[in-house]
Write a protein that holds these residues in place. Structure first.
Motif, PDB file in Angstrom:
ATOM      1  N   LEU A 200       0.831  -1.207   0.000  1.00  0.00           N
ATOM      2  CA  LEU A 200       0.000   0.000   0.000  1.00  0.00           C
ATOM      3  C   LEU A 200       0.862   1.252   0.000  1.00  0.00           C
ATOM      4  O   LEU A 200       0.524   2.252  -0.658  1.00  0.00           O
ATOM      5  CB  LEU A 200      -0.943   0.000   1.204  1.00  0.00           C
ATOM      6  N   GLN A 201       1.970   1.222   0.724  1.00  0.00           N
ATOM      7  CA  GLN A 201       2.853   2.383   0.751  1.00  0.00           C
ATOM      8  C   GLN A 201       3.490   2.612  -0.622  1.00  0.00           C
ATOM      9  O   GLN A 201       3.580   3.757  -1.101  1.00  0.00           O
ATOM     10  CB  GLN A 201       3.943   2.190   1.812  1.00  0.00           C
ATOM     11  N   ARG A 204       0.840   4.008  -2.879  1.00  0.00           N
ATOM     12  CA  ARG A 204       0.574   5.415  -2.591  1.00  0.00           C
ATOM     13  C   ARG A 204       1.636   6.309  -3.247  1.00  0.00           C
ATOM     14  O   ARG A 204       1.311   7.335  -3.865  1.00  0.00           O
ATOM     15  CB  ARG A 204       0.565   5.637  -1.075  1.00  0.00           C
ATOM     16  N   GLU A 208       1.190   9.149  -6.261  1.00  0.00           N
ATOM     17  CA  GLU A 208       1.709  10.509  -6.130  1.00  0.00           C
ATOM     18  C   GLU A 208       2.660  10.851  -7.282  1.00  0.00           C
ATOM     19  O   GLU A 208       2.630  11.962  -7.823  1.00  0.00           O
ATOM     20  CB  GLU A 208       2.419  10.670  -4.788  1.00  0.00           C
ATOM     21  N   LEU A 234      -6.358   1.145   0.179  1.00  0.00           N
ATOM     22  CA  LEU A 234      -5.477   2.313   0.036  1.00  0.00           C
ATOM     23  C   LEU A 234      -6.263   3.592   0.274  1.00  0.00           C
ATOM     24  O   LEU A 234      -5.821   4.477   1.025  1.00  0.00           O
ATOM     25  CB  LEU A 234      -4.863   2.327  -1.362  1.00  0.00           C
ATOM     26  N   SER A 238      -6.241   6.426   3.670  1.00  0.00           N
ATOM     27  CA  SER A 238      -5.616   7.700   3.321  1.00  0.00           C
ATOM     28  C   SER A 238      -6.532   8.848   3.713  1.00  0.00           C
ATOM     29  O   SER A 238      -7.761   8.717   3.663  1.00  0.00           O
ATOM     30  CB  SER A 238      -5.339   7.760   1.809  1.00  0.00           C
ATOM     31  N   TRP A 242      -5.753  13.732   0.799  1.00  0.00           N
ATOM     32  CA  TRP A 242      -4.891  12.984  -0.120  1.00  0.00           C
ATOM     33  C   TRP A 242      -5.720  12.377  -1.247  1.00  0.00           C
ATOM     34  O   TRP A 242      -5.335  12.456  -2.415  1.00  0.00           O
ATOM     35  CB  TRP A 242      -4.156  11.880   0.642  1.00  0.00           C
ATOM     36  N   ARG A 243      -6.854  11.797  -0.908  1.00  0.00           N
ATOM     37  CA  ARG A 243      -7.715  11.189  -1.927  1.00  0.00           C
ATOM     38  C   ARG A 243      -8.159  12.229  -2.959  1.00  0.00           C
ATOM     39  O   ARG A 243      -8.118  11.990  -4.163  1.00  0.00           O
ATOM     40  CB  ARG A 243      -8.934  10.540  -1.279  1.00  0.00           C
ATOM     41  N   HIS A 246      -5.177  13.295  -5.273  1.00  0.00           N
ATOM     42  CA  HIS A 246      -4.394  12.337  -6.038  1.00  0.00           C
ATOM     43  C   HIS A 246      -5.205  11.304  -6.821  1.00  0.00           C
ATOM     44  O   HIS A 246      -4.649  10.623  -7.686  1.00  0.00           O
ATOM     45  CB  HIS A 246      -3.424  11.597  -5.115  1.00  0.00           C
TER      46      HIS A 246
END
Length: 455
Positions: A200-201, A204, A208, A234, A238, A242-243, A246
């Protein structure tokens, strides 16, 4: 007749408001060191569309392995195979056609096997087996390099990626891939999931990067099958800011929101996934150890008390609400605690994505609805299989049932597109499905709030 039937579950005011919000929020996409690595000089000026990140289903990933001194092969064949030359000892583990040869099937199974470490409350590879997913960020590992029939069986996204390129997308510029080790999954609150959380990281950071490389345009996530569940987690994990900055929209293809009855067949007697000549009993134990397979078992919220499996040998029926008893009776006691503690809390309630959502689902394909096992129990194939509606792998109730509740949220946009006679893997190659996906992406790039299709 319409090629696909669109069922809008969205409230029109919410659609308009959210689209305006997302249009304004795209300017908040900021770059990072990872983003600068993806961006090319002058790329921002060339881009006229939202970047697309492809998230494959379980079978659509390529997995490599390397054997270390800790590996203890079960046979001489497993000791010498494969004859690796170069590449630091790495070889293709999934999917390699050699799995079709019975002695090598056993080697494959023991190297794919995971174990649950109760002390660490997490999953691990088999001793002496290292694995990796190469070329993260690229769609190359989603395309496969096998026989065309095997590509279809294992769900590679080669046709979809090629179709997007024909529509003007370019690999590494505004088209990216996010492969993962599909054996691992995620867990409910309070339980570690090292591999799943690390994915997931990485996902992410890739989103980005794609956003920054496109001059601030938020990405479109296109996820097939299990990939849709990872995408949902994800987004759910978040922050809203952020959602909004992005992710423009989540487009899911055949996602099993509420699990699949076919997974119970996998646990009970093994499932070759359509790969010919493989004895399911040789891979059953390995398939049981995959954390992601526990994740894909039918959920009580969708299937309730409906009888899904009947065993005359045990004089018992099984529903999604007594899954732990099912795991015990098939002889997989070690799966009971991980399912109860890690998986059940994860699937009890699906969080809203928090971004506009379009779900493409196949319908009208015979899909396993219930299984009947005879007097010899689960060591043999079921005596009777009852079929119902779905995409051949996931039941219709799982494809659309859980997301209906999201339409009641004033902030959540949900659209469902039904594609008659399109199978689970056919969602990645069927002409009508590919046309719908391109129309959806085109409408997003045109900043439309909905899309239309012709008869």
């Amino acid at each position: 007749m319409d090629v696909g039937r669109r069922l809008s579950l969205a409230r029109v005011p919410a659609v308009a408001a959210l689209m305006v919000m997302l249009s304004l929020s795209s300017s908040f996409c900021v770059s990072s060191s990872a983003a600068r690595a993806v961006a090319r000089p002058g790329a921002a000026e060339q881009l006229q569309r939202h970047p697309v990140v492809l998230i494959p289903g379980a079978g659509g990933n390529q997995l490599e392995a390397r054997l270390t001194e800790g590996y203890e092969p079960s046979s001489l064949v497993c000791r010498v195979w494969p004859l690796v030359r170069g590449r630091g000892g790495w070889f293709r583990l999934w999917f390699d056609p050699s799995v079709l040869v019975a002695p090598l099937t056993r080697c494959f199974a023991e190297r794919m096997t995971l174990s649950y470490d109760a002390d660490a409350d997490d999953y691990r590879n088999a001793p002496g087996v290292e694995t990796r997913v190469s070329d993260f960020g690229s769609t190359s590992t989603l395309r496969g390099d096998l026989d065309p029939n095997l590509k279809l069986l294992t769900g590679y996204m080669n046709t979809l990626a090629s179709t997007l390129e024909e529509a003007g997308y370019e690999e590494g510029r505004d088209l990216f891939g996010a492969p993962y080790d599909f054996r691992y999954g995620l867990a409910g609150p309070g339980h570690p999931s090292q591999v799943g959380s690390a994915y997931l990281q990485r996902l992410r950071l890739l989103v980005e990067s794609a956003c920054a490389a496109s001059g601030g345009r938020p990405a479109i996530l296109v996820a097939h099958s299990l990939g849709g569940l990872f995408a949902l987690q994800l987004l759910a994990r978040s922050p809203p800011q952020w959602r909004a900055a992005h992710v423009r929209r989540l487009v899911t293809l055949s996602t099993p929101w509420g699990g699949s009855v076919q997974e119970m067949l996998t646990f009970a007697s093994g499932n070759t996934l359509g790969v010919p000549f493989v004895d399911p009993s040789l891979i059953r134990d390995e398939q049981r150890t995959a954390e992601s397979n526990l994740w894909l078992l039918p959920t009580p919220s969708v299937f309730g008390n409906t009888t899904l499996v009947l065993s005359r040998a045990h004089n018992r029926s099984y529903s999604a609400k007594n899954m732990t008893q099912f795991l015990r009776d098939i002889g997989f006691e070690e799966g009971v605690e991980p399912y109860r503690a890690r998986i059940r809390p994860l699937v009890e309630a699906l969080p809203e994505p928090g971004v506009p959502l379009t779900c493409l689902v196949g319908t009208g394909v015979d899909t396993v609805e219930s299984l009947v096992y005879g007097d010899r129990g689960f060591d043999e194939a079921p005596e009777k299989v009852v079929y119902g509606d779905g995409d051949g792998t996931v039941n219709l109730a799982s494809l659309i049932g859980p997301i209906k509740a999201w339409s009641d949220s004033p902030a959540q946009v949900v659209e469902v597109v039904e594609l008659p006679k399109v199978s689970h893997s056919g969602m990645l190659s069927d002409k009508s499905a590919l046309e719908q996906i391109i129309r959806i992406i085109d409408s997003i790039n045109l900043n439309a709030t909905s899309y239309h299709h012709s008869s």
